[in-house]
Motif scaffolding. Structure first.
Motif, short mmCIF file in Angstrom:
data_model
loop_
_atom_site.label_atom_id
_atom_site.label_comp_id
_atom_site.label_asym_id
_atom_site.label_seq_id
_atom_site.Cartn_x
_atom_site.Cartn_y
_atom_site.Cartn_z
N HIS A 76 -0.88 8.75 0.46
CA HIS A 76 -1.40 7.82 -0.54
C HIS A 76 -2.13 6.66 0.13
O HIS A 76 -3.18 6.21 -0.36
CB HIS A 76 -0.27 7.28 -1.42
CG HIS A 76 0.19 8.27 -2.45
ND1 HIS A 76 -0.59 8.64 -3.52
CD2 HIS A 76 1.33 8.97 -2.57
CE1 HIS A 76 0.05 9.52 -4.25
NE2 HIS A 76 1.24 9.76 -3.69
N THR A 77 -1.62 6.19 1.24
CA THR A 77 -2.26 5.10 1.95
C THR A 77 -3.63 5.52 2.46
O THR A 77 -4.61 4.78 2.34
CB THR A 77 -1.37 4.64 3.13
OG1 THR A 77 -0.10 4.27 2.62
CG2 THR A 77 -1.99 3.47 3.85
N VAL A 78 -3.71 6.70 3.04
CA VAL A 78 -4.99 7.20 3.54
C VAL A 78 -5.98 7.37 2.39
O VAL A 78 -7.17 7.04 2.53
CB VAL A 78 -4.77 8.53 4.31
CG1 VAL A 78 -6.08 9.23 4.57
CG2 VAL A 78 -4.05 8.27 5.60
N THR A 79 -5.51 7.85 1.27
CA THR A 79 -6.39 8.04 0.11
C THR A 79 -6.93 6.69 -0.38
O THR A 79 -8.13 6.57 -0.67
CB THR A 79 -5.63 8.74 -1.02
OG1 THR A 79 -5.10 9.96 -0.53
CG2 THR A 79 -6.53 9.03 -2.20
N VAL A 80 -6.09 5.70 -0.48
CA VAL A 80 -6.53 4.38 -0.94
C VAL A 80 -7.51 3.77 0.05
O VAL A 80 -8.55 3.22 -0.35
CB VAL A 80 -5.31 3.45 -1.15
CG1 VAL A 80 -5.72 2.00 -1.34
CG2 VAL A 80 -4.49 3.93 -2.33
N ILE A 81 -7.24 3.88 1.33
CA ILE A 81 -8.15 3.33 2.34
C ILE A 81 -9.49 4.07 2.30
O ILE A 81 -10.56 3.46 2.41
CB ILE A 81 -7.50 3.41 3.74
CG1 ILE A 81 -6.35 2.41 3.84
CG2 ILE A 81 -8.53 3.13 4.82
CD1 ILE A 81 -5.55 2.53 5.10
N ALA A 82 -9.45 5.38 2.14
CA ALA A 82 -10.69 6.15 2.11
C ALA A 82 -11.53 5.81 0.88
O ALA A 82 -12.76 5.77 0.96
CB ALA A 82 -10.36 7.64 2.11
#
Length: 102
Positions: A76-82
């Motif tokens: 989820h963190t990677v998705t939000v950052i992306a």
């Protein structure tokens, strides 16, 4: 006085008068011990290994659940950052990390 000996004593206390009479007359002293012999193993022999195995299985499942939760949070963190970063370009090559919202 009703006195009971703790379990595990092989020969209970012989009263002094019976001991002295046996010494004086040479008469044998007979000690009768009532025991209940258990056949087979007690429950503790089976219960302790089962409890240890159950605790280790529960611990392993806890570790798996914690790892899944950690990977889910990381995804989820990677998705939000992306999504907030937009396209990423390195050396003239542009990577789109996430699809644009429609």
């Amino acid at each position: 006085m009703d006195r009971r000996d703790p379990p595990g004593i092989i020969a209970p206390h012989i009263p002094a008068d019976a001991y002295r009479r046996a010494q004086a007359t040479g008469q044998p002293v007979v000690i009768v011990v009532h025991t209940t012999d258990q056949h087979g193993r007690p429950l503790g022999h089976y219960l302790v290994p089962l409890v240890i195995a159950g605790a280790s299985v529960m611990g392993c499942w806890g570790l798996v659940a914690a790892l899944c939760a950690l990977l889910d949070a990381a995804a989820h963190t990677v998705t939000v950052i992306a999504q907030t970063a937009g396209p990423l370009s390195v050396g003239g090559i542009t990577f789109r990390l996430a699809r644009p919202k429609r």
